[in-house]
Design an enzyme around this catalytic site. Structure first.
Site, PDB file in Angstrom:
ATOM      1  N   ASP A   7       0.837  -1.194   0.000  1.00 23.48           N
ATOM      2  CA  ASP A   7       0.000   0.000   0.000  1.00 23.48           C
ATOM      3  C   ASP A   7       0.879   1.254   0.000  1.00 23.48           C
ATOM      4  O   ASP A   7       2.073   1.199   0.317  1.00 23.48           O
ATOM      5  CB  ASP A   7      -0.895  -0.032   1.243  1.00 23.48           C
ATOM      6  CG  ASP A   7      -1.803   1.169   1.333  1.00 23.48           C
ATOM      7  OD1 ASP A   7      -2.530   1.443   0.362  1.00 23.48           O
ATOM      8  OD2 ASP A   7      -1.782   1.850   2.381  1.00 23.48           O
ATOM      9  N   ASP A   9      -0.604   5.151   0.741  1.00 18.06           N
ATOM     10  CA  ASP A   9      -1.051   6.104   1.771  1.00 18.06           C
ATOM     11  C   ASP A   9      -1.116   5.425   3.123  1.00 18.06           C
ATOM     12  O   ASP A   9      -1.844   4.450   3.309  1.00 18.06           O
ATOM     13  CB  ASP A   9      -2.442   6.662   1.423  1.00 18.06           C
ATOM     14  CG  ASP A   9      -2.445   7.465   0.140  1.00 18.06           C
ATOM     15  OD1 ASP A   9      -1.497   8.220  -0.083  1.00 18.06           O
ATOM     16  OD2 ASP A   9      -3.396   7.330  -0.646  1.00 18.06           O
TER      17      ASP A   9
END
Length: 263
Positions: A7, A9
């Site tokens: 991922d 953010d």
């Protein structure tokens, strides 16, 4: 060999601030020649823009190693298209460019699809327009279900918050593309070229990253640097009803755990 779906953010950065150990983690993957893909639900940027943003934070990743929910939405629509190619878009540059790159016509009237991502200029007029198109029979496609996103100043509403309003007004549930949907996960795993059982999904959000990995048969590692934190992790896990393979304070902790003999 293991591969990694990582991922962005809340895992590698928060807004314009790198998260500690993120650059070292990516450098470790590259030095060890471990296959990886940065998989983000954020639909606002192109892979090239993500790469540039990361480079400004001291994290060097080629655009080819970035896969966004906008790209996944465009890939999904391409597979569904047939003669239906008129799209009414609610979103930002990353979504527009991904859709145009595969030949969809972006229209304001009589669309076949309403495709929605994050839109920080979302208005009541846009809500009304989307609802009318859906009531007229357009198919609703949502880039990602995130209701909140980590940012420089704290959490902010995400694409899922806008979708909640559109769904409530129209009565139409969207086809969800981004994590935890198996749609983006299958595309990302295919790009890695590894069996799902050999893939680690690493992220800060139990409901999207960890659930997406779990439903896809991957191993999962939750890092406590974004939506999940040391203060709320037990509440997050309980609300999701999930147990990641690893819970790590940060990416350095993951590297330490991964390199133990048990892994």
């Amino acid at each position: 060999m293991n591969g990694f779906l990582i991922d962005l953010d809340g895992t590698l950065y928060r807004g314009h601030e790198p998260i500690p150990h993120a650059a070292a983690f990516i450098a470790w993957l590259q030095a060890e020649r471990l296959p990886y893909l940065l998989v983000t639900n954020n639909s606002s940027r192109t892979p090239e823009q993500v790469s540039e943003h990361l480079l400004a934070l001291g994290i060097e990743v080629p655009a080819a190693a970035v896969y966004t929910s906008s790209q996944a939405a465009a890939q999904y629509l391409t597979e569904q298209r047939g003669v239906r190619q008129r799209v009414h878009m609610i979103g930002e540059a990353g979504l527009r460019i991904a859709l145009e790159a595969v030949g969809f016509d972006l229209v304001e009237t009589t669309p076949d699809y309403v495709v929605q991502g994050i839109d920080r200029s979302f208005t009541y007029a846009k809500l009304t327009e989307a609802v009318r198109h859906l009531k007229d029979g357009a198919t609703y496609v949502l880039t990602n279900p995130d209701r909140m996103l980590p940012s420089d100043g704290g959490l902010m509403p995400g694409a899922g918050s806008l979708a909640a309003a559109i769904t409530a007004a129209s009565g139409v549930e969207p086809v969800v593309i981004g994590k935890p949907s198996p749609i983006i996960m299958a595309y990302a795993i295919e790009r890695l070229g590894l069996p799902a059982a050999d893939v680690w999904v690493i992220g800060d959000n139990v409901h999207t990253d960890i659930r997406g990995g779990a439903v896809s048969g991957c191993r999962t590692a939750l890092v406590l640097t974004g939506v999940a934190t040391p203060d709320n992790v037990q509440e997050q896990l309980a609300s999701a009803g999930l147990t990641p393979d690893l819970v790590c304070t940060d990416l350095q902790h993951f590297m330490d755990q991964f390199q133990t003999p048990a892994n």
